[in-house]
Every structure is written in C-alpha cells, then in structure tokens.
Design a protein around this motif. Structure first.
Motif, PDB file in Angstrom:
ATOM      1  N   ASP A 193       0.713  -1.275  -0.029  1.00 64.28           N
ATOM      2  CA  ASP A 193      -0.025  -0.002   0.045  1.00 64.28           C
ATOM      3  C   ASP A 193       0.924   1.389  -0.043  1.00 64.28           C
ATOM      4  O   ASP A 193       1.672   1.394   0.814  1.00 64.28           O
ATOM      5  CB  ASP A 193      -0.817   0.074   1.196  1.00 64.28           C
ATOM      6  CG  ASP A 193      -1.837  -1.251   1.453  1.00 64.28           C
ATOM      7  OD1 ASP A 193      -2.133  -1.710   0.250  1.00 64.28           O
ATOM      8  OD2 ASP A 193      -1.851  -1.733   2.717  1.00 64.28           O
ATOM      9  N   ALA A 194       0.535   2.127  -0.751  1.00 62.81           N
ATOM     10  CA  ALA A 194       1.194   3.466  -0.657  1.00 62.81           C
ATOM     11  C   ALA A 194       0.349   4.536  -1.332  1.00 62.81           C
ATOM     12  O   ALA A 194      -0.823   4.525  -1.832  1.00 62.81           O
ATOM     13  CB  ALA A 194       2.395   3.200  -1.737  1.00 62.81           C
ATOM     14  N   LEU A 195       0.851   5.776  -1.108  1.00 63.66           N
ATOM     15  CA  LEU A 195      -0.026   6.941  -1.323  1.00 63.66           C
ATOM     16  C   LEU A 195       0.965   7.827  -2.162  1.00 63.66           C
ATOM     17  O   LEU A 195       2.091   7.901  -2.164  1.00 63.66           O
ATOM     18  CB  LEU A 195      -0.550   7.697  -0.382  1.00 63.66           C
ATOM     19  CG  LEU A 195      -1.517   7.020   0.746  1.00 63.66           C
ATOM     20  CD1 LEU A 195      -1.963   8.002   1.634  1.00 63.66           C
ATOM     21  CD2 LEU A 195      -2.859   6.699  -0.110  1.00 63.66           C
ATOM     22  N   LEU A 196       0.293   8.789  -3.057  1.00 61.08           N
ATOM     23  CA  LEU A 196       1.167   9.480  -3.916  1.00 61.08           C
ATOM     24  C   LEU A 196       0.535  10.790  -3.627  1.00 61.08           C
ATOM     25  O   LEU A 196      -0.394  11.141  -3.335  1.00 61.08           O
ATOM     26  CB  LEU A 196       0.522   9.460  -5.381  1.00 61.08           C
ATOM     27  CG  LEU A 196       0.885   7.976  -6.133  1.00 61.08           C
ATOM     28  CD1 LEU A 196       0.649   7.962  -7.544  1.00 61.08           C
ATOM     29  CD2 LEU A 196       2.294   7.570  -5.962  1.00 61.08           C
ATOM     30  N   VAL A 197       1.630  11.554  -3.423  1.00 57.30           N
ATOM     31  CA  VAL A 197       1.450  13.095  -2.915  1.00 57.30           C
ATOM     32  C   VAL A 197       2.109  14.045  -3.648  1.00 57.30           C
ATOM     33  O   VAL A 197       2.965  13.782  -4.397  1.00 57.30           O
ATOM     34  CB  VAL A 197       1.721  13.073  -1.490  1.00 57.30           C
ATOM     35  CG1 VAL A 197       0.982  12.358  -0.572  1.00 57.30           C
ATOM     36  CG2 VAL A 197       3.154  12.659  -1.279  1.00 57.30           C
ATOM     37  N   ASP A 198       1.514  15.387  -3.413  1.00 57.83           N
ATOM     38  CA  ASP A 198       2.279  16.581  -4.652  1.00 57.83           C
ATOM     39  C   ASP A 198       3.228  17.137  -3.372  1.00 57.83           C
ATOM     40  O   ASP A 198       2.505  17.901  -2.358  1.00 57.83           O
ATOM     41  CB  ASP A 198       1.213  17.138  -4.872  1.00 57.83           C
ATOM     42  CG  ASP A 198       1.947  18.362  -5.587  1.00 57.83           C
ATOM     43  OD1 ASP A 198       2.988  18.243  -6.057  1.00 57.83           O
ATOM     44  OD2 ASP A 198       1.058  19.485  -6.037  1.00 57.83           O
ATOM     45  N   VAL A 199       4.467  17.307  -3.434  1.00 55.63           N
ATOM     46  CA  VAL A 199       5.199  17.928  -2.505  1.00 55.63           C
ATOM     47  C   VAL A 199       5.860  19.181  -3.342  1.00 55.63           C
ATOM     48  O   VAL A 199       6.702  20.095  -2.718  1.00 55.63           O
ATOM     49  CB  VAL A 199       6.276  17.277  -1.664  1.00 55.63           C
ATOM     50  CG1 VAL A 199       5.602  16.301  -0.791  1.00 55.63           C
ATOM     51  CG2 VAL A 199       7.146  16.467  -2.670  1.00 55.63           C
TER      52      VAL A 199
ATOM     53  N   THR B  82       5.509  13.732  -8.650  1.00 53.72           N
ATOM     54  CA  THR B  82       4.914  12.881  -7.847  1.00 53.72           C
ATOM     55  C   THR B  82       6.061  12.337  -6.741  1.00 53.72           C
ATOM     56  O   THR B  82       7.013  12.088  -6.909  1.00 53.72           O
ATOM     57  CB  THR B  82       4.447  11.656  -8.507  1.00 53.72           C
ATOM     58  OG1 THR B  82       3.751  12.165  -9.844  1.00 53.72           O
ATOM     59  CG2 THR B  82       3.727  10.661  -7.647  1.00 53.72           C
ATOM     60  N   ALA B  83       5.548  12.318  -5.529  1.00 51.32           N
ATOM     61  CA  ALA B  83       6.413  11.684  -4.214  1.00 51.32           C
ATOM     62  C   ALA B  83       5.466  10.522  -3.866  1.00 51.32           C
ATOM     63  O   ALA B  83       4.044  10.645  -3.814  1.00 51.32           O
ATOM     64  CB  ALA B  83       6.528  12.867  -3.389  1.00 51.32           C
TER      65      ALA B  83
ATOM     66  N   GLU C  39      -0.161  23.097   3.781  1.00 50.16           N
ATOM     67  CA  GLU C  39      -1.521  23.220   3.317  1.00 50.16           C
ATOM     68  C   GLU C  39      -1.378  22.924   1.643  1.00 50.16           C
ATOM     69  O   GLU C  39      -2.141  22.410   0.862  1.00 50.16           O
ATOM     70  CB  GLU C  39      -2.188  24.388   3.309  1.00 50.16           C
ATOM     71  CG  GLU C  39      -1.361  25.752   2.979  1.00 50.16           C
ATOM     72  CD  GLU C  39      -2.499  26.957   3.312  1.00 50.16           C
ATOM     73  OE1 GLU C  39      -3.413  26.938   2.957  1.00 50.16           O
ATOM     74  OE2 GLU C  39      -1.659  27.746   3.819  1.00 50.16           O
ATOM     75  N   LYS C  40      -0.169  22.936   1.090  1.00 49.75           N
ATOM     76  CA  LYS C  40       0.068  22.599  -0.372  1.00 49.75           C
ATOM     77  C   LYS C  40       0.585  21.126  -0.508  1.00 49.75           C
ATOM     78  O   LYS C  40       0.526  20.677  -1.741  1.00 49.75           O
ATOM     79  CB  LYS C  40       1.289  23.337  -0.737  1.00 49.75           C
ATOM     80  CG  LYS C  40       0.948  25.008  -0.917  1.00 49.75           C
ATOM     81  CD  LYS C  40       1.785  25.906  -1.606  1.00 49.75           C
ATOM     82  CE  LYS C  40       1.629  27.315  -1.542  1.00 49.75           C
ATOM     83  NZ  LYS C  40       2.668  28.148  -1.814  1.00 49.75           N
ATOM     84  N   PHE C  41       0.643  20.488   0.552  1.00 51.59           N
ATOM     85  CA  PHE C  41       1.018  19.048   0.624  1.00 51.59           C
ATOM     86  C   PHE C  41      -0.633  18.257   0.303  1.00 51.59           C
ATOM     87  O   PHE C  41      -1.241  18.641   1.377  1.00 51.59           O
ATOM     88  CB  PHE C  41       1.566  18.551   1.635  1.00 51.59           C
ATOM     89  CG  PHE C  41       1.825  17.126   2.128  1.00 51.59           C
ATOM     90  CD1 PHE C  41       2.782  16.784   1.394  1.00 51.59           C
ATOM     91  CD2 PHE C  41       1.088  16.649   2.917  1.00 51.59           C
ATOM     92  CE1 PHE C  41       2.930  15.210   1.626  1.00 51.59           C
ATOM     93  CE2 PHE C  41       1.157  15.294   3.170  1.00 51.59           C
ATOM     94  CZ  PHE C  41       2.277  14.409   2.470  1.00 51.59           C
ATOM     95  N   THR C  42      -0.735  17.686  -0.510  1.00 47.53           N
ATOM     96  CA  THR C  42      -2.036  17.139  -1.211  1.00 47.53           C
ATOM     97  C   THR C  42      -1.991  15.593  -1.468  1.00 47.53           C
ATOM     98  O   THR C  42      -0.636  15.350  -2.191  1.00 47.53           O
ATOM     99  CB  THR C  42      -2.729  17.899  -2.084  1.00 47.53           C
ATOM    100  OG1 THR C  42      -1.877  17.754  -3.226  1.00 47.53           O
ATOM    101  CG2 THR C  42      -2.926  19.316  -1.754  1.00 47.53           C
ATOM    102  N   ALA C  43      -2.728  14.757  -1.110  1.00 44.30           N
ATOM    103  CA  ALA C  43      -2.939  13.583  -1.767  1.00 44.30           C
ATOM    104  C   ALA C  43      -3.386  13.562  -3.241  1.00 44.30           C
ATOM    105  O   ALA C  43      -4.465  14.247  -3.528  1.00 44.30           O
ATOM    106  CB  ALA C  43      -3.811  12.616  -1.019  1.00 44.30           C
ATOM    107  N   LYS C  44      -2.722  12.694  -4.063  1.00 45.41           N
ATOM    108  CA  LYS C  44      -2.699  12.545  -5.591  1.00 45.41           C
ATOM    109  C   LYS C  44      -3.722  11.223  -5.641  1.00 45.41           C
ATOM    110  O   LYS C  44      -4.017  10.720  -6.962  1.00 45.41           O
ATOM    111  CB  LYS C  44      -1.803  12.811  -6.176  1.00 45.41           C
ATOM    112  CG  LYS C  44      -1.126  14.183  -6.198  1.00 45.41           C
ATOM    113  CD  LYS C  44       0.109  14.193  -7.099  1.00 45.41           C
ATOM    114  CE  LYS C  44       0.097  14.156  -8.488  1.00 45.41           C
ATOM    115  NZ  LYS C  44       1.369  14.473  -9.181  1.00 45.41           N
TER     116      LYS C  44
END
Length: 176
Positions: free
Chosen positions: A22-28, A78-79, A104-109
């Motif tokens: 399991d993993a999530l993609l986030v925007d950093v 993508t992170a 706040e600019k850290f978001t899940a993609k």
C-alpha cells in the motif's frame, strides 16, 4: 539519463518497495525547501517514508507488483509515501498534514490499496476508517463481551442467593 543509470535507479526503487503493498502518491512540489524538511522529519517520526520519483522510473520499478496501478496515468511531480502501521494510519497522517496550515500545499494525489488504485477522495474516506489497532480492540471487545455477559449472569444468581441468606441471618440476629 543513460539506460545504465535508469536501470540502477529502477533496481534501487524495487529494493525499497520490496514487500510494500500500500502506498499513497502526494504532491510536494509546491512546498518550500524548509517546509519539505519539516514534513520529512514529521513523517520519519511515524515510520513513514517519502520519496520524490520520476513517473516513468516509478512505473518501471512497480511493474508486476501491487503498487503498479498507482502510477497509471500519473503526471507532474509525484512523491510516493509508504510505511506506517497500515494504509489507514498512512492516510490519516497524510490527511492530517495536508490540513495543517504549514503544509497546506501538501496534497494526496491518490494511491494504491491492496492492488487497487484509489483517488484523492478515497484517501480522505480511508483516513476516517479505524486503524489496525482500533480494529483489533473492537474485535477483542466483541469476542470477550459474550463471555463477560455469561459470567455476570452466572455469578448474579449466586450473589442474589448469598444476599438473601445474609438478610435472613441479619433478621435472626436482630430477633435474638
């Protein structure tokens, strides 16, 4: 980038993601450098790993694994975030940090859960589920509850009888 370097990076990613389901993609990308360092520190304290990776290399490294669906159709920076106790704890932490004013600019993609791609909205839904520890405590309560009820019912009859005998003996003592 040469083919040799790409293969080396792909092999390194494969070794890092070995056993990860399991993993999530986030925007950093829109975070400032100092905020990114603070974010990584907070994630590291929770045993969560964050890695900024080129999409094409991530696709190559995840090919044939349960992480593969996460990288289908990804674009932009993508992170990848993985680790924690389970996907629910991971989603809770990512959602909590994204609601933090500092990040706040850290978001899940999106991401992947049990080999199924999940959207950013589904990440928020998953973050509301009980974590593995909470689920185990609920389960233990459900398992132990009937036994506790039965024990209470079995002891109640004896307690009632003992109470009645005590009351009778107190009446006899008072009568003497």
């Amino acid at each position: 980038m040469s083919k040799l370097v790409k293969n080396m990076i792909t092999n390194e990613l494969k070794s890092r993601w070995d056993g990860v389901t399991d993993a999530l993609l986030v925007d950093v990308a829109s975070l400032e450098a100092n905020d990114t360092v603070a974010l990584r520190r907070q994630l590291r304290e929770k045993n969560i790993h964050l890695l900024v990776v080129k999409n094409s290399l991530a696709r190559r490294a995840a090919e044939g694994t349960t992480l593969s669906p996460a990288f289908d159709g990804t674009a932009g920076t993508t992170a990848v975030v993985w680790g924690a106790e389970d996907i629910v704890s991971l989603a809770k932490e990512v959602t909590k940090l994204s609601s933090n004013k500092e990040f706040e600019k850290f978001t899940a993609k999106g991401g992947v859960m049990d080999g199924t791609k999940i959207s950013p909205e589904e990440v928020k839904q998953v973050s509301k589920w009980p974590s593995r520890t909470e689920q185990l405590s609920i389960l233990m309560g459900q398992i132990l509850s009937p036994g506790a009820t039965l024990s209470g019912q079995m002891l109640a009859g004896g307690a009632n009888l003992a109470s009645q005998i005590k009351q009778i003996s107190e009446k006899e003592d008072a009568a003497e």
